[in-house]
Motif scaffolding. Structure first.
Motif, PDB file in Angstrom:
ATOM      1  N   SER A 182       0.669  -1.272  -0.038  1.00 15.11           N
ATOM      2  CA  SER A 182      -0.054  -0.143  -0.207  1.00 15.11           C
ATOM      3  C   SER A 182       0.707   1.068   0.087  1.00 15.11           C
ATOM      4  O   SER A 182       1.986   1.212   0.009  1.00 15.11           O
ATOM      5  N   GLY A 183       0.083   2.301  -0.027  1.00 17.14           N
ATOM      6  CA  GLY A 183       0.835   3.422  -0.108  1.00 17.14           C
ATOM      7  C   GLY A 183       1.251   4.099  -1.381  1.00 17.14           C
ATOM      8  O   GLY A 183       1.035   3.576  -2.475  1.00 17.14           O
ATOM      9  N   LEU A 186      10.202  -2.554   3.423  1.00 22.11           N
ATOM     10  CA  LEU A 186       8.970  -2.581   4.087  1.00 22.11           C
ATOM     11  C   LEU A 186       8.260  -1.343   4.125  1.00 22.11           C
ATOM     12  O   LEU A 186       7.151  -0.959   4.143  1.00 22.11           O
ATOM     13  N   ALA A 187       9.263  -0.146   4.817  1.00 19.06           N
ATOM     14  CA  ALA A 187       8.787   1.319   4.739  1.00 19.06           C
ATOM     15  C   ALA A 187       8.130   1.694   3.455  1.00 19.06           C
ATOM     16  O   ALA A 187       7.391   2.298   3.376  1.00 19.06           O
ATOM     17  N   PRO A 238       6.450  -0.740  10.145  1.00 19.34           N
ATOM     18  CA  PRO A 238       4.805  -0.174  10.768  1.00 19.34           C
ATOM     19  C   PRO A 238       5.073  -1.233  12.106  1.00 19.34           C
ATOM     20  O   PRO A 238       5.508  -2.226  11.979  1.00 19.34           O
ATOM     21  N   GLU A 239       4.212  -0.758  12.951  1.00 21.37           N
ATOM     22  CA  GLU A 239       3.880  -1.494  14.094  1.00 21.37           C
ATOM     23  C   GLU A 239       3.415  -2.819  13.632  1.00 21.37           C
ATOM     24  O   GLU A 239       2.549  -2.940  13.096  1.00 21.37           O
ATOM     25  N   ASN A 240       4.082  -4.195  14.270  1.00 22.80           N
ATOM     26  CA  ASN A 240       3.867  -5.311  13.600  1.00 22.80           C
ATOM     27  C   ASN A 240       3.685  -6.479  14.672  1.00 22.80           C
ATOM     28  O   ASN A 240       4.468  -6.213  15.835  1.00 22.80           O
ATOM     29  N   ILE A 241       3.616  -7.472  14.308  1.00 20.85           N
ATOM     30  CA  ILE A 241       3.299  -8.791  15.182  1.00 20.85           C
ATOM     31  C   ILE A 241       4.040  -9.926  14.571  1.00 20.85           C
ATOM     32  O   ILE A 241       3.561 -10.134  13.382  1.00 20.85           O
ATOM     33  N   CYS A 242       4.969 -10.716  15.073  1.00 17.04           N
ATOM     34  CA  CYS A 242       5.070 -12.045  14.529  1.00 17.04           C
ATOM     35  C   CYS A 242       4.314 -12.983  15.059  1.00 17.04           C
ATOM     36  O   CYS A 242       3.987 -13.697  16.164  1.00 17.04           O
TER      37      CYS A 242
END
Lengths: 309, 309
Positions: A164-165, A250-251, A273-277
């Motif tokens: 996105s973006g 990624l950014a 971005p804030e993320n979770i594994c």
């Protein structure tokens, strides 16, 4: 507009006694990749490596090794079998074959299980799935004697889903240029000193191969909105490099979720971005690889858009 | 040990002028479910509803409505088409047909797209996918005139993946009993006053139907370790009930991830276990349903176990 970006991939090492693969003519590689339903679009080389851009991803050829990735509905397993038969099974030193679960698996002409059943008629090997069947998962087959691979032999794969973006938006426009994409991805900085060869596909899609000495990188972008996918693959050690290439890309591409796969390297996710594994896994294979897999997702809930059929 | 637990589901309303479905003989239903490759295992009924336990899930029959769920490699679309032909297409007031993405989709004899192409030869309708193709997603087809469904007509689906803990362990043992599972799931408390009919499958698997007046619940458990799946489906309003049934069953079965699907009801996840909503979606369909979908996952990263093939 759907295109299956997920690649099948093979890395094959041959015995040094069987001559240099780079001495084989263009017609040989053209024939070999045609078995996967792919064509050669262009080619470049340096002292160590030849890099072919394919209609379905990429082929890299060193003296005694190839790496090939093919996407879409390609039949990489037929290409691998054709290569083994051409080189002679006794000259195959090591082989890894990998498949990512596809967006639309039933369109593929074979499953991984069927692929390795064919492969095992030629070569013994062990196969593994990492990741649950109902989530992102990868299949990996490895064949070869003990400890063929040195610990410093590393491969990094960064696979992104639902980008996105601004850059993703640009990749979905009709008026693109290779130079602009190269610039937006900051590849001049990220892979400084690499020679490159890139291709824009119609209606959408971008591929680039880069080489520098023994090193390669390859990026393939399927920007289609509902099934976007970007793969970055390289033998550069992403953990010991002046720039955090994975974090930068990624950014820039802002995927909803991403996988890291490392052969002899464990890549960590940046915080932004804030993320979770959601899941991770490491396991050794006898040929000398430690294989690391992890899947990340952005932490904020996504508002899903119903897709009318 | 793999079994595809994910159900295909249909809810079909007929015109009240076409007589009561409950007057149709057992042989009719036996024939109808056989089209989905299912058998009737047992049956019970009350004043309002007949409930059939099937070899592949469940069938509920009211005077002017059926709900049928079938799992495994069942061909529910053939059953639906057979039912429409038997009842007469002009007597079909409303139809919803739903499929969850399967663990191993390519084993299925048809895709949802192929199913609705067949269905649309009989009935016009609109179809939708909620959820990304590379993640948990559901396909829903709806057919019927405007506003057939009252807002108070609700259906709740709680679908759980990768269950764990003491109850999950018990469900994987060879020495189970229906009474013990009923007790472990606390169904006496959760669905107090419901008559029930349950079945234990060989080698593993548990199904239960419960009915009380117009209300039903049905629970199907596929406990197999690498592809476990539990579905709870009911027309009880889970948001206005003395007990938080979804929270209780999530605490008992401890899935890694779960979906909520609500027709005219939006179910919220409890806080325990700590979890994240990865994606959600709400959309109206003209027949009078607001459809809500959300997917949750436990917040702690999972250490994935490689599966050798």
């Amino acid at each position: 507009m759907f295109f299956e970006g997920s690649e099948k991939k093979a890395e094959i090492w041959i015995e040094p006694t069987s001559g240099s693969l780079r001495a084989l003519p263009y017609s040989f590689w053209k024939q070999i990749v045609s078995l996967a339903k792919a064509d050669i679009l262009s080619q470049m080389g340096n002292d160590k490596c030849d890099a072919y851009l394919l209609s379905e991803s990429s082929l890299f050829v060193w003296d005694h090794k190839i790496v090939i990735l093919t996407c879409g509905l390609s039949t990489l397993i037929d290409c691998i079998n054709g290569f083994i038969d051409a080189i002679g099974v006794n000259n195959i030193k090591l082989l890894t074959y990998q498949r990512k679960n596809e967006y639309v698996a039933h369109l593929q002409s074979s499953t991984f299980i069927e692929d390795i059943a064919m492969l095992r008629q030629r070569l013994a090997g062990s196969a593994c799935r990492v990741g649950h069947l109902d989530h992102h998962h990868h299949f990996i087959f490895t064949s070869g004697a003990f400890n063929q691979i040195a610990p410093q032999d590393k491969t990094c794969e960064v696979l992104m889903y639902h980008i996105s973006g601004i850059v993703a938006d640009y990749l979905r426009t009709q008026q693109q240029s290779i130079a602009k994409i190269y610039s937006l991805l900051q590849l001049d900085e990220l892979f400084a000193g690499f020679t490159y060869d890139a291709h824009l596909f119609t209606p959408l899609g971008f591929s680039i191969n880069g080489i520098k000495d023994n090193f390669y990188y390859t990026i393939h972008i399927t920007p289609q909105e509902k099934s976007s996918y970007v793969s970055i693959e390289t033998n550069v050690d992403l953990n010991h490099y002046p720039i955090d290439i994975a974090a930068k890309l990624l950014a820039i591409l802002q995927p909803r979720s991403w996988d890291f796969i490392g052969f002899n390297i464990q890549i960590s996710s940046p915080n932004t971005p804030e993320n979770i594994c959601l899941g991770h896994c490491s396991y050794p294979v006898k040929q000398g690889y430690n294989i690391h897999f992890s899947h990340y997702q952005q932490l904020c809930p996504e508002v899903l858009i119903p897709e009318y059929l």
